[in-house]
Design a protein around this motif. Structure first.
Motif, PDB file in Angstrom:
ATOM      1  N   VAL A  34       6.566  -4.006   3.331  1.00 51.25           N
ATOM      2  CA  VAL A  34       5.216  -4.307   2.855  1.00 51.25           C
ATOM      3  C   VAL A  34       5.258  -4.738   1.398  1.00 51.25           C
ATOM      4  O   VAL A  34       4.610  -5.722   0.998  1.00 51.25           O
ATOM      5  CB  VAL A  34       4.277  -3.103   3.048  1.00 51.25           C
ATOM      6  CG1 VAL A  34       2.924  -3.367   2.382  1.00 51.25           C
ATOM      7  CG2 VAL A  34       4.075  -2.811   4.530  1.00 51.25           C
ATOM      8  N   VAL A  60      -2.332  -3.733   6.677  1.00 46.68           N
ATOM      9  CA  VAL A  60      -1.237  -3.223   7.501  1.00 46.68           C
ATOM     10  C   VAL A  60      -1.835  -2.401   8.628  1.00 46.68           C
ATOM     11  O   VAL A  60      -2.657  -1.504   8.390  1.00 46.68           O
ATOM     12  CB  VAL A  60      -0.276  -2.362   6.657  1.00 46.68           C
ATOM     13  CG1 VAL A  60       0.797  -1.725   7.547  1.00 46.68           C
ATOM     14  CG2 VAL A  60       0.379  -3.210   5.571  1.00 46.68           C
ATOM     15  N   ASP A  78      -6.959 -10.548   1.638  1.00 48.38           N
ATOM     16  CA  ASP A  78      -6.506  -9.153   1.592  1.00 48.38           C
ATOM     17  C   ASP A  78      -5.414  -8.922   2.636  1.00 48.38           C
ATOM     18  O   ASP A  78      -5.489  -9.450   3.752  1.00 48.38           O
ATOM     19  CB  ASP A  78      -7.667  -8.195   1.874  1.00 48.38           C
ATOM     20  CG  ASP A  78      -8.654  -8.103   0.728  1.00 48.38           C
ATOM     21  OD1 ASP A  78      -8.270  -8.418  -0.411  1.00 48.38           O
ATOM     22  OD2 ASP A  78      -9.811  -7.701   0.975  1.00 48.38           O
ATOM     23  N   VAL A  79      -4.430  -8.132   2.288  1.00 49.56           N
ATOM     24  CA  VAL A  79      -3.380  -7.760   3.238  1.00 49.56           C
ATOM     25  C   VAL A  79      -3.770  -6.452   3.910  1.00 49.56           C
ATOM     26  O   VAL A  79      -4.115  -5.476   3.243  1.00 49.56           O
ATOM     27  CB  VAL A  79      -2.021  -7.613   2.541  1.00 49.56           C
ATOM     28  CG1 VAL A  79      -0.963  -7.103   3.530  1.00 49.56           C
ATOM     29  CG2 VAL A  79      -1.582  -8.947   1.938  1.00 49.56           C
ATOM     30  N   ALA A  94      -0.276  -3.272  -0.011  1.00 52.07           N
ATOM     31  CA  ALA A  94      -1.382  -3.791   0.797  1.00 52.07           C
ATOM     32  C   ALA A  94      -2.702  -3.187   0.330  1.00 52.07           C
ATOM     33  O   ALA A  94      -2.775  -2.010  -0.021  1.00 52.07           O
ATOM     34  CB  ALA A  94      -1.163  -3.456   2.268  1.00 52.07           C
ATOM     35  N   THR A 104       4.221  -8.446  -0.192  1.00 51.83           N
ATOM     36  CA  THR A 104       3.092  -8.517  -1.122  1.00 51.83           C
ATOM     37  C   THR A 104       3.535  -8.686  -2.573  1.00 51.83           C
ATOM     38  O   THR A 104       2.767  -8.423  -3.495  1.00 51.83           O
ATOM     39  CB  THR A 104       2.222  -7.251  -1.009  1.00 51.83           C
ATOM     40  OG1 THR A 104       3.039  -6.093  -1.256  1.00 51.83           O
ATOM     41  CG2 THR A 104       1.589  -7.145   0.371  1.00 51.83           C
TER      42      THR A 104
END
Length: 332
Positions: free
Chosen positions: A207, A151, A148-149, A216, A211
């Motif tokens: 971002v 931020v 998982d991203v 995210a 991705t």
């Protein structure tokens, strides 16, 4: 008598005064600790200035909810803690009721954690609030998984750094957002996969670029205010924007309608959700303690001030120049 920080009026750091006060004896469910170090948090600055989520109910008022020290006495009904034990105090109470900016302080026993042997007082006052905050949002509520991203805005704060470390430990991808390039190298050294400098770069665009246009899964924001609209653009469909701070001090709009009603979750969060729930707190403490033992977690301390310099400590915090946690030490 114990030197105690009090403020008799709302205002800036200069309203704080060191005064001699009798800490008293602990009542039922309470303990008195000999304070050795104090973790400084934005909540204290907001409280003494009258801008916290809880208003000041009476003056003069005390400050502080995070500390490390040694138990001096326990009140009736307290089990699991006894005189002489090293402990940390975690924020789970109102500053209207208790305050740890002092040589000695009464606190509820529910706010105490046994301090691991490897943690000195400064570390014991710096580590719990950031990591309990990160654990609660990322693990307990967010269910973050490997890949998982995440931020992290205002990434150079104590909570921001704990969030980077926690994401790394979970196998997630922490993307740090910081205002200027001055702290970018340090954030990479602390484990950030990428650093976005918001004064120079388009945060949303970066971002989405990182991705593959998806956004995210999680965005953790300590700033709030109008900037949530741009941050919401960076959230993946079905992802969550966590608001765990309000550093901007400005009204925070709900971005869903402005963005065309995407599949966006937006949630406020404070560590009180964890610290006031004994079961959750036990899980959180075990998670953080294991990370400390393995070396995955570590307190990042920016500067240490003596209690006599509490005003300077708050001025430094409000400057925004710190990287990590500010700690106040107490000489006895």
């Amino acid at each position: 008598m114990a030197r105690t920080v009090l403020f008799h009026e709302l205002g800036g750091p200069e309203v704080m005064r060191l005064e001699d006060r009798d800490p008293g004896e602990p009542g039922p469910g309470e303990a008195r600790i000999r304070v050795e170090a104090i973790g400084v948090n934005r909540a204290e600055a907001l409280f003494r200035s009258g801008h916290y989520i809880q208003p000041v109910k009476r003056l003069p008022a005390r400050l502080g909810s995070e500390a490390a020290g040694t138990i001096e006495a326990v009140g009736p009904g307290v089990t699991g803690f006894e005189q002489g034990q090293p402990v940390s105090v975690v924020p789970n109470f109102s500053q209207n009721d208790y305050g740890v900016y002092a040589e000695r302080a009464i606190v509820p026993a529910t706010a105490l954690l046994h301090r691991p042997e490897q943690l000195d007082a400064v570390s014991g006052a710096a580590v719990w609030m950031p990591y309990l905050t990160a654990y609660g949002a990322m693990v307990e509520i967010g269910r973050m998984r490997a890949g998982d991203v995440a931020v992290v805005n205002a990434a150079s704060s104590g909570v921001g750094l704990a969030a980077i470390h926690t994401a790394d430990r979970l196998g997630a991808v922490p993307v740090a957002v910081t205002r200027t390039r001055a702290k970018a190298r340090q954030l990479l050294d602390e484990g950030a996969a990428e650093v976005i400098v918001s004064d120079e770069e388009d945060v949303t665009g970066r971002v989405l670029e990182l991705t593959g246009g998806q956004g995210a899964r999680y965005v953790f924001d300590a700033v709030a205010g109008p900037g949530v609209i741009d941050l919401a653009r960076a959230v993946a469909a079905g992802g969550t924007l966590f608001l765990w701070g309000a550093l901007s001090g400005l009204p925070t709009p709900y971005p869903g309608f402005d963005l065309g009603m995407p599949a966006l979750n937006m949630r406020t969060y404070t560590m009180l959700e964890i610290a006031r729930d004994p079961v959750r707190l036990r899980r959180a403490a075990a998670f953080v303690a294991s990370g400390l033992r393995s070396g995955a977690f570590r307190p990042v301390v920016d500067r240490v001030f003596p209690l006599e310099e509490v005003v300077q400590a708050h001025r430094h915090m409000e400057s925004g120049d710190q990287f990590g946690k500010i700690v106040i030490t107490v000489d006895h």
